[in-house]
Design an enzyme around this catalytic site. Structure first.
Site, PDB file in Angstrom:
ATOM      1  N   LYS A 111     -55.448  70.083 -43.116  1.00 22.90           N
ATOM      2  CA  LYS A 111     -56.304  70.361 -44.284  1.00 22.90           C
ATOM      3  C   LYS A 111     -56.152  71.820 -44.707  1.00 22.90           C
ATOM      4  O   LYS A 111     -56.038  72.118 -45.898  1.00 22.90           O
ATOM      5  CB  LYS A 111     -57.783  70.074 -43.959  1.00 22.90           C
ATOM      6  CG  LYS A 111     -58.079  68.585 -43.805  1.00 22.90           C
ATOM      7  CD  LYS A 111     -59.074  68.075 -44.833  1.00 22.90           C
ATOM      8  CE  LYS A 111     -58.938  66.573 -44.997  1.00 22.90           C
ATOM      9  NZ  LYS A 111     -59.722  65.760 -44.122  1.00 22.90           N
ATOM     10  N   LYS A 190     -48.196  52.441 -44.169  1.00 19.38           N
ATOM     11  CA  LYS A 190     -49.244  52.012 -43.231  1.00 19.38           C
ATOM     12  C   LYS A 190     -50.461  51.542 -44.023  1.00 19.38           C
ATOM     13  O   LYS A 190     -50.874  52.201 -44.978  1.00 19.38           O
ATOM     14  CB  LYS A 190     -49.626  53.217 -42.354  1.00 19.38           C
ATOM     15  CG  LYS A 190     -50.846  52.987 -41.476  1.00 19.38           C
ATOM     16  CD  LYS A 190     -51.276  54.288 -40.795  1.00 19.38           C
ATOM     17  CE  LYS A 190     -52.430  54.094 -39.843  1.00 19.38           C
ATOM     18  NZ  LYS A 190     -53.757  54.217 -40.326  1.00 19.38           N
ATOM     19  N   LYS A 193     -57.282  52.527 -45.697  1.00 20.61           N
ATOM     20  CA  LYS A 193     -58.259  52.641 -46.779  1.00 20.61           C
ATOM     21  C   LYS A 193     -57.909  53.792 -47.712  1.00 20.61           C
ATOM     22  O   LYS A 193     -58.091  53.704 -48.915  1.00 20.61           O
ATOM     23  CB  LYS A 193     -59.665  52.877 -46.194  1.00 20.61           C
ATOM     24  CG  LYS A 193     -60.276  51.603 -45.652  1.00 20.61           C
ATOM     25  CD  LYS A 193     -61.514  51.865 -44.826  1.00 20.61           C
ATOM     26  CE  LYS A 193     -61.181  52.513 -43.511  1.00 20.61           C
ATOM     27  NZ  LYS A 193     -61.750  51.905 -42.320  1.00 20.61           N
TER      28      LYS A 193
HETATM   29  P1  ADP Z   1     -57.983  53.669 -42.155  1.00 23.16           P
HETATM   30  O1  ADP Z   1     -56.616  54.281 -42.016  1.00 23.16           O
HETATM   31  O2  ADP Z   1     -57.982  52.450 -43.019  1.00 23.16           O
HETATM   32  O3  ADP Z   1     -59.033  54.688 -42.569  1.00 23.16           O
HETATM   33  P2  ADP Z   1     -59.098  54.018 -39.549  1.00 23.16           P
HETATM   34  O4  ADP Z   1     -58.398  55.331 -39.394  1.00 23.16           O
HETATM   35  O5  ADP Z   1     -60.582  54.014 -39.762  1.00 23.16           O
HETATM   36  O6  ADP Z   1     -58.405  53.178 -40.712  1.00 23.16           O
HETATM   37  O7  ADP Z   1     -58.739  53.137 -38.296  1.00 23.16           O
HETATM   38  C1  ADP Z   1     -59.633  52.432 -37.480  1.00 23.16           C
HETATM   39  C2  ADP Z   1     -58.839  51.774 -36.357  1.00 23.16           C
HETATM   40  O8  ADP Z   1     -57.911  50.805 -36.878  1.00 23.16           O
HETATM   41  C3  ADP Z   1     -58.008  52.780 -35.558  1.00 23.16           C
HETATM   42  O9  ADP Z   1     -58.086  52.418 -34.193  1.00 23.16           O
HETATM   43  C4  ADP Z   1     -56.598  52.590 -36.073  1.00 23.16           C
HETATM   44  O10 ADP Z   1     -55.631  52.881 -35.083  1.00 23.16           O
HETATM   45  C5  ADP Z   1     -56.568  51.121 -36.495  1.00 23.16           C
HETATM   46  N1  ADP Z   1     -55.688  50.947 -37.668  1.00 23.16           N
HETATM   47  C6  ADP Z   1     -55.940  51.369 -38.923  1.00 23.16           C
HETATM   48  N2  ADP Z   1     -54.942  51.053 -39.769  1.00 23.16           N
HETATM   49  C7  ADP Z   1     -54.003  50.427 -39.021  1.00 23.16           C
HETATM   50  C8  ADP Z   1     -52.709  49.856 -39.311  1.00 23.16           C
HETATM   51  N3  ADP Z   1     -52.205  49.863 -40.536  1.00 23.16           N
HETATM   52  N4  ADP Z   1     -52.035  49.284 -38.303  1.00 23.16           N
HETATM   53  C9  ADP Z   1     -52.549  49.275 -37.058  1.00 23.16           C
HETATM   54  N5  ADP Z   1     -53.745  49.785 -36.713  1.00 23.16           N
HETATM   55  C10 ADP Z   1     -54.481  50.358 -37.677  1.00 23.16           C
END
Ligand code: ADP
Ligand code: TRP
Length: 322
Positions: A111, A190, A193
């Site tokens: 950041k 990937k 959100k």
């Molecule tokens: P986002 O990237 O949608 O904000 P988070 O960072 O809140 O998701 O991730 C919550 C959990 O889900 C974490 O343990 C993360 O490793 C898993 N996760 C999120 N996106 C993926 C993905 N595309 N493939 C595998 N695991 C994921």
């Protein structure tokens, strides 16, 4: 029995990447370990400044986890801020956390490098995460690769605390599944959100269709064979098949005449069916919000009981008890 602990931020509707990457493993752990799972709403505040969205997100993630099989009789399941003692341990740990260690943490460093003015919460994020883990004496913490550095900070702080004040804190082991596939989103990056490329678990059929139909595929003409191993649609479809079905789909890719739009239509049905029973349960929890809150409050009571002896020892060793 080993205590396994992990947390998820309530920053939006859960998607199939969250399910296959994290939630499913958690639900499996409750059968073989003393599972502690919580919703990290304090952490989410470092990036979300909308009270309504945070409250809604917290509830929805709780309902989703319960609908997907997390059993509050087997696991301890709570909302981070319902055990405010975690803030007390955060303070204690922050007094032994070197500035340099925190300045080296990626999410903060990135950041700053991008010129974004980081808030103190983001800087202190790893200390709060260490407190989440150390307060409950967790032995194992399953996380994604992106969280590895935070686990190192946690271990450093536990070792330092024990060195200064005597053996109180359990030094946890990270469990990072290097083979765990990164689930791609509709655009091939990937699924996340923050990229707006998700396929949400609990959505209407119309929205599900819209998301699946938007999966990006290449422009190979219908009459030519296609490459399953470089196809994003194939990577998503495989999550919802048996090995035999996957082999059959591979044959279809390799033969001429396959239409991506047909595969997408089938995928909509598969996803819809796969989460069908969970969707009904999700709706049930949405219709019974007080039941969800009761479950979470009972979970917080259990979590607090597990934290009490550790926090008592921390308070007495550090001289907070006089
Ligand atoms: P986002 O990237 O949608 O904000 P988070 O960072 O809140 O998701 O991730 C919550 C959990 O889900 C974490 O343990 C993360 O490793 C898993 N996760 C999120 N996106 C993926 C993905 N595309 N493939 C595998 N695991 C994921
Ligand atoms: N930082 C984690 C994430 O973004 C969430 C989290 C907070 C966590 N506290 C934790 C994970 C403690 C494991 C253990 O995914």
């Amino acid at each position: 029995m080993k205590r396994v602990l992990s947390g998820i931020q309530p920053s939006g509707a859960p998607h199939i990447g969250n399910y296959f990457g994290m939630m499913r493993q958690m639900v499996r752990y409750q059968e073989q370990a003393d599972l502690f799972a919580f919703i990290a709403n304090y952490h989410a505040m470092t990036s979300l400044e909308d009270g309504g969205a945070l409250a809604r997100g917290t509830f929805d993630v709780a309902a989703a986890f319960l609908a997907l099989g997390l059993d509050p009789d087997k696991a301890t399941f709570w909302v981070q801020s319902d055990v405010p003692e975690v803030q007390e341990l955060t303070w204690v740990l922050s007094t032994i956390a070197p500035m340099g260690l925190l300045e080296r943490c990626h999410s903060y460093k990135d950041k700053v490098a991008k010129g974004i003015q980081p808030n103190h919460g983001l800087f202190a994020y790893p200390v709060l995460m260490a407190a989440d883990i150390l307060l409950y004496g967790a032995h194992v913490v399953p996380v994604g690769k992106d969280q590895k550095q935070y686990l190192e900070v946690t271990r450093d702080l536990a070792v330092k605390f024990n060195h200064l004040y005597g053996d109180v804190l359990v030094v946890p082991e990270p469990e990072i599944d290097e083979d765990l596939a990164v689930i791609p989103g509709t655009d091939g990056q990937k699924m996340s959100k923050s990229y707006g490329n998700t396929i949400d678990i609990f959505t209407t059929k119309k929205m599900l269709k819209k998301a699946v139909m938007s999966i990006v595929t290449d422009a190979t003409p219908i009459e030519e064979p296609k490459d399953p191993d470089r196809c994003n649609l194939f990577a998503l479809y495989r999550l919802f098949t048996t090995p035999d079905e996957l082999a059959a789909l591979r044959e279809r890719y390799l033969a001429p005449g396959m239409k991506y739009s047909d595969v997408k239509k089938e995928l909509v049905e598969r996803i819809w069916t796969f989460f069908g029973p969970h969707r009904d349960r999700y709706q049930w929890f949405q219709d019974h919000p007080d039941d969800v809150r009761d479950i979470l409050r009972a979970g917080a009571t259990k979590a607090r009981a597990a934290a009490a002896p550790i926090l008592d020892a921390v308070r007495s060793r550090t001289g907070l008890v006089y």
